[in-house]
Design an enzyme around this catalytic site. Sequence first.
Site, short mmCIF file in Angstrom:
data_model
loop_
_atom_site.label_atom_id
_atom_site.label_comp_id
_atom_site.label_asym_id
_atom_site.label_seq_id
_atom_site.Cartn_x
_atom_site.Cartn_y
_atom_site.Cartn_z
N GLU A 270 0.67 -1.20 0.04
CA GLU A 270 -0.04 -0.03 0.14
C GLU A 270 0.88 1.42 0.11
OE1 GLU A 270 -3.13 0.54 -0.06
OE2 GLU A 270 -3.91 -1.58 -0.24
N GLU B 30 -1.24 9.80 -0.22
CA GLU B 30 -1.67 9.42 -1.54
C GLU B 30 -1.07 10.50 -2.65
OE1 GLU B 30 -5.57 7.88 -4.12
OE2 GLU B 30 -5.76 8.69 -1.93
N ASN C 80 -13.95 6.97 7.77
CA ASN C 80 -12.86 6.65 8.48
C ASN C 80 -11.92 7.30 9.40
OD1 ASN C 80 -13.09 3.82 7.84
ND2 ASN C 80 -12.78 4.30 5.80
#
Length: 569
Positions: free
Chosen positions: A447, A456, A493
């Site tokens: 990831e 990201e 989240n």
Amino acid sequence: MSTYSVRRGDTLSALAKKFHTSVESLAKTNHIKNPNQIAVGQKLTVPGGSSSKPGHSTADGFDSKPSTSKPSTSASGGTTHGPVRDDDGRKFPVSADGTPMYRQGDSQWGGRTLGRHYSISAAGCAMTSTAMAMSKISGKVINPGELDAYLDKHGGYSGDGLIWGQAAKMAGLGASKPGWSLNTINKQIDAGRPVVIGVDYKAGSGGGNNGTDHWVAITHRKGNTYYANDPATGKEVALKLQGNRLVGGPKNYKSTGELVVFSGGKANPGTAPTGGTGGKDPVVSKPPTASGGSVKGMSLPSGDLEKGASGNGVKQLQAALVKLGHMTQAEMNTGPGTFGPKTEAALKEFQAAHGVPNTGYYGPKTRAAFEKLGAKVGGSTGPGPVTGPSEPGTKGGVSLAQLKKIMPNLSQAKAEQYLPHLNKAMAEAGINTPKRQAAFLAQLAHESGEFRYMEELASGAAYEGRKDLGNTHPGDGVRYKGRGPIQLTGRANYRAAGKALGIDLENNPKRAADPDVGFRTAAWFWNSRNLNSYADSGNFREITRRINGGYNGLASREAYYKRALSVLG
């Protein structure tokens, strides 16, 4: 030919069986374009003209025979009350205390599908017993066909199992499973409130939950004899008190310890219900809740749970469901800490009773409902619901050399910077065996590009408006883009992780990219998906699906996993 007026609960297929004809013939004769749509009161012309009265073989091993509306002699020795009528004008006999007597194999509803697979005739004893008890307690005549239609419409089944609380709502009642108690049974039935109990009669079968292979409605008692309306036969049977069990009936029933009681209503001993529901679902603003205890101060997990999960968080959830009366201690004892069918059914009952979609999934809305009752979500469970075994290896973590072997492209400087935070997060979350650590590190390596990317690279605009991620405000996509070694994404989240960790990530989302927080959010996410249990069983593919939502990059992830296993032993 004859005519027939459609009643609540009727289906064209059931009527075809009743009148020895076919669905196609009935539809053609009555110009019905959609065989799945017939209306109450609709007049049907029946080819052939005579009703059949076959016996029905049920899942309980009985040959069910058609009900009769004539008054009969009850098992308690007296003549029953006169018959009661439902909304369609059909008469049903009642037992000595005034409770309607329904037979699950009745041709009016026996052919209806119960839940997903079975017919009411084959497996509708619990639902039929509930319809009898509810009718008496509420004063409304509710037959099994009407109750089944209501349950279909309002999510009243968990697979093929009945959600008691949802069923009770049809009559404006509440339902709970308080655990077996003759004192409770006596108080209920003496007040004119039938209860539903599980019984076992199949020798050596073990029955279903706790040995139960049938359900009956206990209505009243005389001394040590208890009288029950039996849905298998549509008649009243006598059960004798033997120790702490009730025993008797045509198949030598033995009570199994499963008990369902109902709250609300205005039942009176010896009186029969006088009217139906008027053909409409009742409007109940605040139905009575399960008659259990309080969960104030009890700790519950902060992460999501679903069927198949296991660990301390599941055990905490089960304890709360027992306390509230949606689950018995005996049911919990069959699998403490294991999220199986009993836990799922109990959770659905809780959800139905508290205005939460009864999906059987323990998520944010369900946690909020528990919090309203005073429970402490995330009270003492750390970042996730799983508590692991004792910590092996170097202080429960991995060494610098091991980390470098697993992630060969990780620089020495970053390895030294990140290792303390990584090991602390793994220890906190119980990721403390070689299998767990290998699976966790393999997923993080893929990831984050071996910890190269703690944020990201994309802007996050692609997540804009994603309600499934909780991105409901303008700019949420960019604000809550993927951060940390597992790429925590979405407002929901960030909020959940922050709440579990005691950090306001919703208002400070960039903190998720800092190593002291990022590794903890990764561990929280790991445990919120119950991934330690899948690591323990070696199910790395399922871990990938639960993290990724699919299997993107599976080959890369598996390569890291294989390497980590070899390094960590």
